[in-house]
Design a protein around this motif. Structure first.
Motif, PDB file in Angstrom:
ATOM      1  N   GLU A  51      39.476   0.054  -4.036  1.00  0.00           N
ATOM      2  CA  GLU A  51      40.239  -1.360  -4.526  1.00  0.00           C
ATOM      3  C   GLU A  51      39.315  -2.325  -5.012  1.00  0.00           C
ATOM      4  N   ARG A  52      38.202  -2.462  -4.352  1.00  0.00           N
ATOM      5  CA  ARG A  52      37.231  -3.431  -4.807  1.00  0.00           C
ATOM      6  C   ARG A  52      36.560  -3.262  -6.418  1.00  0.00           C
ATOM      7  N   GLY A  53      36.348  -2.031  -6.411  1.00  0.00           N
ATOM      8  CA  GLY A  53      36.041  -1.344  -7.649  1.00  0.00           C
ATOM      9  C   GLY A  53      37.000  -1.820  -8.883  1.00  0.00           C
ATOM     10  N   PHE A  54      38.364  -1.672  -8.393  1.00  0.00           N
ATOM     11  CA  PHE A  54      39.281  -1.912  -9.552  1.00  0.00           C
ATOM     12  C   PHE A  54      39.210  -3.484 -10.186  1.00  0.00           C
ATOM     13  N   TYR A  55      39.197  -4.183  -8.866  1.00  0.00           N
ATOM     14  CA  TYR A  55      39.395  -5.752  -9.101  1.00  0.00           C
ATOM     15  C   TYR A  55      37.949  -6.327  -9.731  1.00  0.00           C
ATOM     16  N   LEU A  56      36.781  -5.678  -9.457  1.00  0.00           N
ATOM     17  CA  LEU A  56      35.704  -5.880 -10.349  1.00  0.00           C
ATOM     18  C   LEU A  56      35.633  -5.755 -11.872  1.00  0.00           C
ATOM     19  N   LEU A  57      36.470  -4.569 -12.318  1.00  0.00           N
ATOM     20  CA  LEU A  57      36.456  -3.988 -13.428  1.00  0.00           C
ATOM     21  C   LEU A  57      37.686  -4.274 -14.144  1.00  0.00           C
ATOM     22  N   LYS A  58      38.832  -4.811 -13.692  1.00  0.00           N
ATOM     23  CA  LYS A  58      40.188  -4.913 -14.578  1.00  0.00           C
ATOM     24  C   LYS A  58      40.186  -6.016 -15.484  1.00  0.00           C
ATOM     25  N   ASP A  59      39.246  -7.067 -15.364  1.00  0.00           N
ATOM     26  CA  ASP A  59      39.353  -8.159 -16.076  1.00  0.00           C
ATOM     27  C   ASP A  59      38.025  -8.163 -17.132  1.00  0.00           C
ATOM     28  N   GLU A  60      37.029  -7.159 -16.972  1.00  0.00           N
ATOM     29  CA  GLU A  60      35.672  -7.389 -17.660  1.00  0.00           C
ATOM     30  C   GLU A  60      35.994  -6.751 -18.786  1.00  0.00           C
ATOM     31  N   PRO A  61      35.523  -7.650 -19.791  1.00  0.00           N
ATOM     32  CA  PRO A  61      35.991  -7.542 -21.244  1.00  0.00           C
ATOM     33  C   PRO A  61      35.062  -6.364 -21.820  1.00  0.00           C
TER      34      PRO A  61
END
Length: 371
Positions: free
Chosen positions: A201-211
């Motif tokens: 889950e933490r990986g998802f939140y790190l990446l989901k808004d990464e340009p």
């Protein structure tokens, strides 16, 4: 050259392939002669297998899946960017400078170029180096293996880019977990296991808004521990709820974990890992994906020592893409363990009554003639 477990190596043997550092740099070059201290040091550093010289298999060349340049660049970028995130625990979603998309897209272009330039490339062991931090090498391995399977599945370059990014970054959430927990050698407590599971889950939140990181790559990090029957985590989704890319990554993630040296166990050989994966057919992994995987993995790697059911022993010297589980074996020893004056080759893809009975189990096979 021959592929030997480190515990079967002896003083005086010479390396036939390079040993890499954690950064992907050449630590030991070909021709380096092994000493007892060097063997012990390699073992301590997590090196489980090495290629050594043997005049009886001097003509054997084991290709690398990716170039030395690609390996070095990839590990440098993974190490630098992941460690930058480790230095910023509890990082919130959304990008913070520097953006990670540009360097990782550059790495993916190099990986795709290397893999697509090889006809009938097989999935070979990549763990021929010092492993100080499992996370970095594992991320590269899963990326290369997943991309190779994507090529075999006919994916476009843009699809390969998304799959490869998702694979390279699938464990990025572990940068937000304490190093002491990641490297713990004993059994995890219930609370520790729950904390470890949060990396998805933490990986998802790190990446989901990464340009410039596809949202689908973020979902790969989120879903790579989900399983067909709903027994996975973090959400327990099942079947078609799991994206195909995440299914590939979950399969390859398990395979690389099994075939890598871990702080709490020794690695499996490819044929053992594939057998273990097949026990999850239809429950953990899709049958069609397992079949594609099995058709692309070098179950018996080039150079590995095998024993035939006849009692003779030899080395795998060729793998046919059409039948990778039935390699060509150069027979070097007779049933009594005596070296043959005239070694000969057996193509198991045509000699269907002959079988491999064991791998690397006879310590006498560690003796290299003429070394």
């Amino acid at each position: 050259m021959r592929l030997l477990p480190i515990h079967m190596c002896r003083e005086g043997m010479k390396l036939a392939k390079k040993i890499y550092s954690e950064e992907g740099l050449v630590l030991l070059a070909e021709q380096v002669e092994l000493t007892s201290k060097l063997i012990a040091r390699l073992s301590e550093c997590g090196v489980s297998f090495v290629y050594i010289q043997d005049p009886r298999t001097a003509d054997l060349v084991v290709p690398d899946l990716i170039s030395e340049e690609t390996r070095q660049h990839a590990l440098q970028e993974i190490r630098t960017n992941f460690r930058g995130m480790m230095d910023k625990p509890n990082r919130k979603s959304g990008a913070t400078y520097p953006y990670i998309a540009k360097p990782f897209r550059e790495v993916m272009n190099m990986v795709i170029d290397d893999l697509t330039s090889q006809k009938d490339a097989m999935l070979m062991l990549m763990n021929m180096g010092i492993v100080d931090d499992y996370l970095f090498q594992h991320s590269l391995n899963v990326c290369v293996y997943s991309t190779l399977l994507g090529i075999a599945s006919g994916y476009t370059r843009e699809q390969l880019m998304t799959l490869g990014l998702g694979a390279m970054l699938h464990d990025i959430g572990k940068t937000q977990i304490s190093s002491s927990l990641l490297k713990k050698t004993g059994s995890l407590t219930r609370d520790e296991y729950e904390e470890m599971k949060r990396h998805a889950e933490r990986g998802f939140y790190l990446l989901k808004d990464e340009p410039n990181i596809p949202l689908l790559a973020a979902h790969c990090a989120y879903q790579h521990h989900e399983r067909l029957d709903g027994s996975g985590y973090p959400r327990g989704i099942k079947g078609d709820e799991i994206h195909e890319y995440a299914k590939w990554i979950g399969l390859v993630d398990s395979y690389d974990a099994m075939t890598s040296t871990r702080i709490y166990r020794n690695p499996m050989l490819p044929h053992q890992a594939v057998e273990a994966l097949y026990t999850g057919t239809g429950t953990l992994y899709e049958q069609r994906m397992l079949q594609t995987f099995r058709d692309k993995v070098a179950i018996y790697p080039l150079g590995v020592t095998v024993k035939l059911q006849t009692g003779e022993s030899g080395v795998v010297v060729d793998i046919k893409a059409s039948c990778p589980h039935r390699p060509v074996v150069r027979v070097l020893q007779d049933v009594a363990g005596m070296d043959l004056k005239k070694p000969y080759e057996v193509d198991l893809s045509t000699q269907l009554t002959m079988m491999i009975s064991s791998v690397n189990e006879d310590p006498r096979l560690a003796e290299v003639s003429g070394a």
